[in-house]
Structures are given as C-alpha cells and as structure tokens.
Motif scaffolding. Sequence first.
Motif, PDB file in Angstrom:
ATOM      1  N   VAL A  20     -22.262 -10.608  34.291  1.00 45.65           N
ATOM      2  CA  VAL A  20     -22.640 -11.738  33.443  1.00 45.65           C
ATOM      3  C   VAL A  20     -22.692 -13.032  34.245  1.00 45.65           C
ATOM      4  N   PHE A  21     -21.652 -13.290  35.022  1.00 42.88           N
ATOM      5  CA  PHE A  21     -21.580 -14.577  35.715  1.00 42.88           C
ATOM      6  C   PHE A  21     -22.334 -14.571  37.041  1.00 42.88           C
ATOM      7  N   PHE A  22     -22.342 -13.445  37.743  1.00 40.51           N
ATOM      8  CA  PHE A  22     -23.128 -13.375  38.976  1.00 40.51           C
ATOM      9  C   PHE A  22     -24.606 -13.586  38.666  1.00 40.51           C
ATOM     10  N   SER A  23     -25.118 -12.867  37.681  1.00 42.34           N
ATOM     11  CA  SER A  23     -26.545 -12.968  37.347  1.00 42.34           C
ATOM     12  C   SER A  23     -26.883 -14.339  36.764  1.00 42.34           C
ATOM     13  N   ALA A  24     -25.945 -14.924  35.984  1.00 40.14           N
ATOM     14  CA  ALA A  24     -26.200 -16.253  35.424  1.00 40.14           C
ATOM     15  C   ALA A  24     -26.332 -17.295  36.532  1.00 40.14           C
ATOM     16  N   GLY A  25     -25.472 -17.192  37.542  1.00 42.40           N
ATOM     17  CA  GLY A  25     -25.549 -18.140  38.655  1.00 42.40           C
ATOM     18  C   GLY A  25     -26.825 -17.982  39.458  1.00 42.40           C
ATOM     19  N   ILE A  26     -27.202 -16.740  39.764  1.00 43.74           N
ATOM     20  CA  ILE A  26     -28.430 -16.501  40.522  1.00 43.74           C
ATOM     21  C   ILE A  26     -29.645 -16.946  39.721  1.00 43.74           C
ATOM     22  N   CYS A  27     -29.623 -16.716  38.399  1.00 41.11           N
ATOM     23  CA  CYS A  27     -30.729 -17.143  37.550  1.00 41.11           C
ATOM     24  C   CYS A  27     -30.914 -18.656  37.609  1.00 41.11           C
ATOM     25  N   LYS A  28     -29.817 -19.395  37.583  1.00 41.92           N
ATOM     26  CA  LYS A  28     -29.909 -20.855  37.666  1.00 41.92           C
ATOM     27  C   LYS A  28     -30.465 -21.284  39.025  1.00 41.92           C
ATOM     28  N   LEU A  29     -30.012 -20.638  40.088  1.00 42.14           N
ATOM     29  CA  LEU A  29     -30.465 -21.015  41.434  1.00 42.14           C
ATOM     30  C   LEU A  29     -31.930 -20.676  41.659  1.00 42.14           C
ATOM     31  N   THR A  30     -32.443 -19.690  40.933  1.00 35.08           N
ATOM     32  CA  THR A  30     -33.861 -19.305  41.066  1.00 35.08           C
ATOM     33  C   THR A  30     -34.707 -19.885  39.939  1.00 35.08           C
ATOM     34  N   HIS A  31     -34.098 -20.747  39.117  1.00 33.83           N
ATOM     35  CA  HIS A  31     -34.811 -21.407  38.023  1.00 33.83           C
ATOM     36  C   HIS A  31     -35.446 -20.404  37.063  1.00 33.83           C
ATOM     37  N   THR A 160     -27.522 -12.472  48.602  1.00 38.66           N
ATOM     38  CA  THR A 160     -28.234 -12.872  47.383  1.00 38.66           C
ATOM     39  C   THR A 160     -28.093 -14.355  47.133  1.00 38.66           C
ATOM     40  N   LEU A 161     -26.890 -14.881  47.331  1.00 38.08           N
ATOM     41  CA  LEU A 161     -26.629 -16.300  47.113  1.00 38.08           C
ATOM     42  C   LEU A 161     -27.452 -17.160  48.065  1.00 38.08           C
ATOM     43  N   PHE A 162     -27.575 -16.739  49.307  1.00 35.64           N
ATOM     44  CA  PHE A 162     -28.280 -17.545  50.305  1.00 35.64           C
ATOM     45  C   PHE A 162     -29.794 -17.480  50.157  1.00 35.64           C
ATOM     46  N   VAL A 163     -30.326 -16.343  49.694  1.00 37.71           N
ATOM     47  CA  VAL A 163     -31.788 -16.239  49.577  1.00 37.71           C
ATOM     48  C   VAL A 163     -32.291 -16.780  48.237  1.00 37.71           C
ATOM     49  N   ALA A 164     -31.402 -16.920  47.245  1.00 33.22           N
ATOM     50  CA  ALA A 164     -31.830 -17.374  45.919  1.00 33.22           C
ATOM     51  C   ALA A 164     -32.524 -18.735  45.938  1.00 33.22           C
ATOM     52  N   PRO A 165     -31.989 -19.754  46.649  1.00 33.77           N
ATOM     53  CA  PRO A 165     -32.655 -21.064  46.633  1.00 33.77           C
ATOM     54  C   PRO A 165     -34.031 -21.060  47.295  1.00 33.77           C
ATOM     55  N   ALA A 166     -34.378 -20.017  48.049  1.00 34.02           N
ATOM     56  CA  ALA A 166     -35.668 -19.963  48.722  1.00 34.02           C
ATOM     57  C   ALA A 166     -36.809 -19.654  47.763  1.00 34.02           C
ATOM     58  N   ASN A 167     -36.467 -19.344  46.493  1.00 33.33           N
ATOM     59  CA  ASN A 167     -37.457 -19.046  45.461  1.00 33.33           C
ATOM     60  C   ASN A 167     -38.342 -17.856  45.824  1.00 33.33           C
ATOM     61  N   SER A 168     -37.775 -16.903  46.546  1.00 33.81           N
ATOM     62  CA  SER A 168     -38.470 -15.646  46.827  1.00 33.81           C
ATOM     63  C   SER A 168     -37.949 -14.608  45.841  1.00 33.81           C
ATOM     64  N   THR A 169     -38.720 -14.366  44.796  1.00 32.53           N
ATOM     65  CA  THR A 169     -38.277 -13.448  43.746  1.00 32.53           C
ATOM     66  C   THR A 169     -38.032 -12.050  44.302  1.00 32.53           C
TER      67      THR A 169
END
Length: 252
Positions: A20-31, A160-169
């Motif tokens: 729940v929280f891992f995916s919520a954080g990644i979702c926010k970072l990937t907009h 996952t955390l580091f690549v998320a802000p790169a907006n590479s789905t």
Amino acid sequence: MALQNKDFLVLLIRLFLGYVFFSAGICKLTHGNFGQLIGPPWLEERLAQYGLGLFAQVVAVSQVVVGALLFSQRFSTLGAVMLVPMNISILAVTVSQNWTGTPYVNAVFLLLNLLLLAYEYQKFQFLFSAQPMPAPVVPRLDTYRTGFWPWAMVAAALVTLFVAPANSTLLTNAAGLCTFALAGIAVLVPAGLNKWEKVMVAQAIANMCLMTLGKISGALPVLAVNSAVLLLLLLLNLWLKSRKSLSPSGVA
C-alpha cells in the motif's frame, strides 16, 4: 517451524501494508504512472501551489522507504514503528478535509499497523521498565529476517525509488515488479509455510503485479477474481489450522 494463524496473518499484513505505502509513494513520484490502492498521485502538484512541493516529495519517499522496510521482513519492525506517525498524520488530514470514506480506510490501516507492533510487544518492553529485561521470546517470523533475499528486495526497492523521478514508466514498472517478486521470494524460501499458505502469498504478490499493470485491459477483472479466491483460501486455512490446534493430537 510451522506458523500459527497469528504468525501468517502478520506476514500477510506486512505484505499488504508494504505494498500500500510503497506503491503510493512510487505513484506520487511518477505523477500517477504506477498502479496503487491509495493516493493522491497529484499531491506534489497541489502542495506546490503553496510552496510545499519539496514536502510532498519527502512524503512520497518516506512512503516508499516504509513500504520497503515492511516488505523486507528483516526490517519490518522498524517499518511498523515508522508507519505509526505517518498513518496518524494521514488520518488527521483526511478527517480535517472531510474526505468521504477515506478516514475509515486509513483507520483500518492504522489498526493493522498497531497489530503489527502488538505482535512484537516483547521487543518494546524495555521502554517501560527501569530493570534489566530478560531476552525476549523470538517470534516465529524472525526466521524470515535472515538470508540473501531480504537484501535483494531492499536493493530492488531502492532502484525503483531512484528511477521513478525519471518518468520512465517502463523502467519504474519493471523495477517495481521485481521488488514485489523478491518480497514474495523472501517469504516463500524459508521453511514454515504450508502449501496453501505458499499459494496465498503467491496470489498476494500476483495481485500487486496486477494492480501495477491495472491499465492493461483484462488485468482488473483477474485481480478481483484472484482477491476473492485469496480471501476464501485464507478463511479456509485459518479454520483448518484452528481445528488442528484444538484437536487432542494437534500442535499449536
């Protein structure tokens, strides 16, 4: 060492809250470009209007870290402790904003969080006593803290955390799916689960992957069916193990 019902339920709660929280954080970072159960994915955009964009990013990263700690099993106690103030803060925000239904969902998350801590209460007894404490009884799930796989899962979560802000789905989804798979392996490799419990863990990991790929046509119906089967198997397994523990020849 076979797990009791409470041990297996705690294991599933760790996996659930971790997701729940891992995916919520990644979702926010990937907009919004990562499947998840809770939101909001637009948190950074909304808070940026008030000069709090960096704060939104800190919230997202904190959710990823806490989720990964719960996933790992090795650091799940630390993750459960860190999650308490986060859950309370989220609950307070949802209540103050009068979000319909959301406070109840977050109250359930907080309750599950507290159950995780109650399961390991002996580890915290020293906080309330000035006297030397005897060595606590090692919970059965502590056997899941050792080995290579928890570390591999933490490494995948960091990728996952580091690549998320790169907006590479593609990269983010691939790293996230790898994280979920390794979280499952970390649970399935040690001895202790019966065959049906292994099936349920595999189903839980499959649900995480299906939620991540939820935009693909056909994924969500399969997710619903798999969740229903998982719930039925869980109830059946709990009932059978309860009967066995109560029988004269049963082993608790």
